[in-house]
Design a protein around this motif. Structure first.
Motif, PDB file in Angstrom:
ATOM      1  N   GLY A 242       2.418  -9.252  -5.659  1.00  0.00           N
ATOM      2  CA  GLY A 242       1.004  -8.584  -4.984  1.00  0.00           C
ATOM      3  C   GLY A 242       0.690  -8.200  -5.179  1.00  0.00           C
ATOM      4  N   GLU A 243      -0.600  -7.637  -4.442  1.00  0.00           N
ATOM      5  CA  GLU A 243      -1.618  -6.326  -4.511  1.00  0.00           C
ATOM      6  C   GLU A 243      -0.746  -5.084  -4.539  1.00  0.00           C
ATOM      7  OE1 GLU A 243      -5.343  -4.031  -1.547  1.00  0.00           O
ATOM      8  OE2 GLU A 243      -4.070  -5.746  -1.471  1.00  0.00           O
ATOM      9  N   ILE A 244      -1.170  -4.272  -5.183  1.00  0.00           N
ATOM     10  CA  ILE A 244      -0.260  -3.087  -5.365  1.00  0.00           C
ATOM     11  C   ILE A 244      -1.777  -1.692  -5.590  1.00  0.00           C
ATOM     12  CG2 ILE A 244       0.598  -0.521  -6.069  1.00  0.00           C
ATOM     13  CD1 ILE A 244       2.787  -3.007  -7.327  1.00  0.00           C
ATOM     14  N   ARG A 245      -1.656  -0.516  -4.021  1.00  0.00           N
ATOM     15  CA  ARG A 245      -2.969  -0.068  -3.326  1.00  0.00           C
ATOM     16  C   ARG A 245      -2.350   1.355  -3.262  1.00  0.00           C
ATOM     17  NH1 ARG A 245      -7.760  -1.280   0.120  1.00  0.00           N
ATOM     18  NH2 ARG A 245      -9.416   0.850  -0.523  1.00  0.00           N
ATOM     19  N   LEU A 246      -2.364   2.333  -4.273  1.00  0.00           N
ATOM     20  CA  LEU A 246      -1.890   3.605  -4.527  1.00  0.00           C
ATOM     21  C   LEU A 246      -2.560   4.938  -4.434  1.00  0.00           C
ATOM     22  CD1 LEU A 246       0.693   5.334  -5.716  1.00  0.00           C
ATOM     23  CD2 LEU A 246      -1.154   6.385  -5.247  1.00  0.00           C
ATOM     24  N   LEU A 247      -2.836   5.139  -3.192  1.00  0.00           N
ATOM     25  CA  LEU A 247      -3.823   6.295  -1.948  1.00  0.00           C
ATOM     26  C   LEU A 247      -3.132   7.760  -2.465  1.00  0.00           C
ATOM     27  CD1 LEU A 247      -6.505   5.948   0.271  1.00  0.00           C
ATOM     28  CD2 LEU A 247      -5.600   8.511  -0.017  1.00  0.00           C
TER      29      LEU A 247
ATOM     30  N   TRP B 193       0.613  -1.287  -0.391  1.00  0.00           N
ATOM     31  CA  TRP B 193       0.186  -0.207  -0.112  1.00  0.00           C
ATOM     32  C   TRP B 193       0.949   1.271  -0.039  1.00  0.00           C
ATOM     33  CZ3 TRP B 193      -4.836  -0.603   4.293  1.00  0.00           C
ATOM     34  CH2 TRP B 193      -4.985  -1.744   3.335  1.00  0.00           C
ATOM     35  N   LEU B 194       0.210   2.018  -0.716  1.00  0.00           N
ATOM     36  CA  LEU B 194       0.959   3.056  -1.096  1.00  0.00           C
ATOM     37  C   LEU B 194       0.092   4.740  -0.375  1.00  0.00           C
ATOM     38  CD1 LEU B 194       3.413   2.317  -4.297  1.00  0.00           C
ATOM     39  CD2 LEU B 194       3.549   2.109  -2.419  1.00  0.00           C
ATOM     40  N   LEU B 195       0.373   5.498   0.158  1.00  0.00           N
ATOM     41  CA  LEU B 195      -0.198   6.160   0.576  1.00  0.00           C
ATOM     42  C   LEU B 195       0.504   7.956   0.543  1.00  0.00           C
ATOM     43  CD1 LEU B 195      -1.408   4.008   2.229  1.00  0.00           C
ATOM     44  CD2 LEU B 195      -2.633   5.195   3.737  1.00  0.00           C
ATOM     45  N   ALA B 196      -0.329   8.750   0.003  1.00  0.00           N
ATOM     46  CA  ALA B 196       0.682   9.924  -0.536  1.00  0.00           C
ATOM     47  C   ALA B 196      -0.500  10.914   0.173  1.00  0.00           C
ATOM     48  CB  ALA B 196       0.894   9.647  -1.723  1.00  0.00           C
ATOM     49  N   ALA B 197       0.357  12.049   0.387  1.00  0.00           N
ATOM     50  CA  ALA B 197      -0.937  13.563   0.606  1.00  0.00           C
ATOM     51  C   ALA B 197       0.518  14.425  -0.087  1.00  0.00           C
ATOM     52  CB  ALA B 197      -0.951  13.750   1.887  1.00  0.00           C
TER      53      ALA B 197
ATOM     54  N   LEU C 260       2.410  -4.715   3.449  1.00  0.00           N
ATOM     55  CA  LEU C 260       3.291  -2.886   4.178  1.00  0.00           C
ATOM     56  C   LEU C 260       3.097  -1.847   3.699  1.00  0.00           C
ATOM     57  CD1 LEU C 260       5.804  -5.231   2.625  1.00  0.00           C
ATOM     58  CD2 LEU C 260       6.156  -4.345   4.431  1.00  0.00           C
ATOM     59  N   ALA C 261       3.439  -1.200   3.817  1.00  0.00           N
ATOM     60  CA  ALA C 261       2.587   0.307   4.194  1.00  0.00           C
ATOM     61  C   ALA C 261       3.308   1.554   3.520  1.00  0.00           C
ATOM     62  CB  ALA C 261       1.151   0.557   4.945  1.00  0.00           C
ATOM     63  N   LEU C 262       4.081   2.354   2.856  1.00  0.00           N
ATOM     64  CA  LEU C 262       4.117   3.270   2.900  1.00  0.00           C
ATOM     65  C   LEU C 262       3.774   4.850   2.452  1.00  0.00           C
ATOM     66  CD1 LEU C 262       6.472   0.915   1.320  1.00  0.00           C
ATOM     67  CD2 LEU C 262       7.123   1.889  -0.297  1.00  0.00           C
ATOM     68  N   LEU C 263       4.392   5.255   3.755  1.00  0.00           N
ATOM     69  CA  LEU C 263       3.521   6.456   3.365  1.00  0.00           C
ATOM     70  C   LEU C 263       4.374   7.495   3.600  1.00  0.00           C
ATOM     71  CD1 LEU C 263       1.954   5.795   6.766  1.00  0.00           C
ATOM     72  CD2 LEU C 263       1.347   4.854   4.932  1.00  0.00           C
ATOM     73  N   CYS C 264       3.355   8.740   2.491  1.00  0.00           N
ATOM     74  CA  CYS C 264       4.537   9.982   2.294  1.00  0.00           C
ATOM     75  C   CYS C 264       3.278  11.143   2.269  1.00  0.00           C
ATOM     76  CB  CYS C 264       5.414  10.444   0.920  1.00  0.00           C
ATOM     77  SG  CYS C 264       7.064  11.441   1.032  1.00  0.00           S
ATOM     78  N   GLY C 265       3.917  12.438   3.014  1.00  0.00           N
ATOM     79  CA  GLY C 265       3.462  13.565   2.685  1.00  0.00           C
ATOM     80  C   GLY C 265       3.919  14.606   3.648  1.00  0.00           C
TER      81      GLY C 265
ATOM     82  N   GLY D  14       5.393  -2.298  12.499  1.00  0.00           N
ATOM     83  CA  GLY D  14       7.060  -2.821  11.844  1.00  0.00           C
ATOM     84  C   GLY D  14       6.835  -2.758  10.113  1.00  0.00           C
ATOM     85  N   GLN D  15       5.356  -2.954   9.364  1.00  0.00           N
ATOM     86  CA  GLN D  15       5.307  -2.761   8.539  1.00  0.00           C
ATOM     87  C   GLN D  15       4.918  -1.533   7.828  1.00  0.00           C
ATOM     88  OE1 GLN D  15       3.849  -7.424   9.020  1.00  0.00           O
ATOM     89  NE2 GLN D  15       2.841  -6.122   7.694  1.00  0.00           N
ATOM     90  N   VAL D  16       5.022  -0.852   8.381  1.00  0.00           N
ATOM     91  CA  VAL D  16       4.799   0.898   8.053  1.00  0.00           C
ATOM     92  C   VAL D  16       6.019   1.473   7.792  1.00  0.00           C
ATOM     93  CG1 VAL D  16       3.606   3.347   8.489  1.00  0.00           C
ATOM     94  CG2 VAL D  16       2.629   0.734   8.809  1.00  0.00           C
TER      95      VAL D  16
END
Length: 306
Positions: free
Chosen positions: A219-224, A194-198, A270-275, A295-297
Motif C-alpha cells: 500500500g501507499e506509505i506516507r511519512l510526515l 501514514w506515519l506522522l512524527a514530531a 492506518l496512521a501511526l503517530l509519535c512525539g 480505531g485505525q490510529v
C-alpha cells in the motif's frame, strides 16, 4: 504499620504509602521519570509480600508473575521484601559505537554484550550515571547490528546532561524493553500507511517504516516529519532514499497547512503517530477530521523527562 526490607535494611511505613516514595525516602535512590507507569525506570521486584498495584497491565504477565512491579504505581499494604533493579546485574551492557549530533538531537548507537530482543516501535530503558530514562528504539532487529536511539538534548535534564558528555567507547546499561502502541502488522500490507512524527518521535517510525518495506508493504506509505528548524530534520537524507515512501519534511510554522492538506485515499488508511503529547493530539484531531477512524490510529506520546 507495614515493614519494608531491602537487603539488610528494614523500616516501617504508613499503610498505603507509595512504594517509590518509601524507598527513596529511605535513601535507596530508585530512579523515576514520569510517575505514571510509562517510563519503567522505577522497576523493583517484590520477593515476599505484595503491594497494591494500580497498573498491573503495565508489565508483561511473566514479569508480573515473578514479582516485578513499577514502584511508582504501588501502595504498601503489608510487609514487603523488595529487591531494587540493579542495572549491572539485571541489565545488558552497551558500548557506544557511534555518536552523531544533528543540532540538539543525538543519534546514539550501542553494541551490546549480548543480544537484546525487541520489535520496531518498542522502547528500552537506558541507564547512565545512575539515571534511567526510556527511549524508543530506532534500529531494525535482524538488520542493524547495533541499538539506535535518538535523544533530544534541547533542554537540560539529568540524562541529557550526561549524554552530552558521552564518548565512543563509553558503556551504558540497557534495562527493560517493552512494547508501546506502535508496531507493524503483516495484515496491513495492502493498506495505506501514514506515519506522522514530531521531533525525535521519528525514532520508532524510522524502524517501523523500514520493517514495512522489508515485509514487502504494497500500500501507499506516507511519512510526515515536523521539526523546529532544518537541523531538526535529522534523517532527511536517509528518509528521502526510502523506495516508494512519500516523505514530507515540515517546519512547525507550516504544520497547520500541511495537516489541513491530509486527505486519506482510502477508509482503510492506518496512521501511526509519535512525539510530544501536544503534537500527537494535534495529529490525531486532524486525522479524525480527515476521516481516518479512531480505531485505525495508533499513537505513542513521549514522557516528559526531568
Amino acid at each position: 504499620m507495614p515493614e519494608i526490607r531491602v537487603g539488610t535494611r528494614c523500616w516501617t511505613v504508613p499503610t498505603g504509602a507509595n512504594l517509590l516514595d518509601a524507598l527513596n525516602e529511605a535513601g535507596l535512590g530508585v530512579p523515576y521519570s514520569c510517575r505514571a507507569g510509562s517510563c519503567h525506570a522505577c522497576l523493583v521486584r517484590c520477593e515476599d509480600g505484595l503491594p497494591l498495584d494500580a497498573l498491573p497491565e503495565a508489565l508483561a504477565l511473566d514479569r508480573h508473575a515473578v514479582g516485578w512491579r513499577l514502584a511508582c504505581q504501588c501502595r504498601v499494604v503489608e510487609d514487603l521484601r523488595v529487591e531494587v533493579f540493579d542495572p549491572l546485574r539485571d541489565g545488558v551492557g552497551g558500548t557506544v559505537s557511534e555518536l552523531d549530533w544533528f543540532g540538539d538531537v543525538l543519534r546514539l548507537r550501542l553494541r551490546t554484550e549480548r543480544s537484546v530482543r525487541y520489535q520496531p516501535g518498542q522502547h528500552a530503558v537506558l541507564w547512565l550515571g545512575g539515571v534511567a530514562r526510556p527511549y524508543s528504539l530506532a534500529s531494525l532487529p535482524g538488520e542493524d547490528d547495533y541499538l539506535e536511539f535518538h535523544i533530544d538534548c534541547q533542554h537540560p535534564g539529568a540524562f541529557c546532561d550526561r549524554a552530552r558528555a558521552l564518548e565512543v567507547g563509553d558503556v551504558l546499561r540497557v534495562g527493560e524493553v517493552r512494547g508501546g502502541a506502535l508496531h507493524y502488522d503483516l495484515d496491513w500490507q495492502d493498506r495505506p500507511l501514514w506515519l506522522l512524527a514530531a521531533g525525535t518521535g521519528l525514532a520508532p517510525l524510522w524502524g517501523i517504516v523500514r520493517e514495512a518495506l522489508r515485509q514487502g508493504h504494497q500500500g501507499e506509505i506516507r511519512l510526515l516529519h515536523v521539526a523546529r528548524d532544518r537541523a531538526g530534520h535529522y534523517l532527511a537524507a536517509p528518509l528521502q532514499q526510502l523506495p516508494g515512501v512519500n516523505v514530507e519534511l515540515v517546519m512547525v510554522a507550516q504544520l497547520e497547512e500541511a495537516l489541513a492538506a491530509l486527505r486519506p485515499s482510502s477508509r482503510q488508511t492506518l496512521a501511526l503517530l509519535c512525539g510530544a503529547p501536544a503534537s500527537v493530539e494535534r495529529f490525531a484531531r486532524r486525522l479524525f477530521i480527515a476521516g481516518v477512524p479512531r480505531g485505525q490510529v495508533f499513537a505513542d506520546s513521549f514522557v516528559e523527562h526531568a
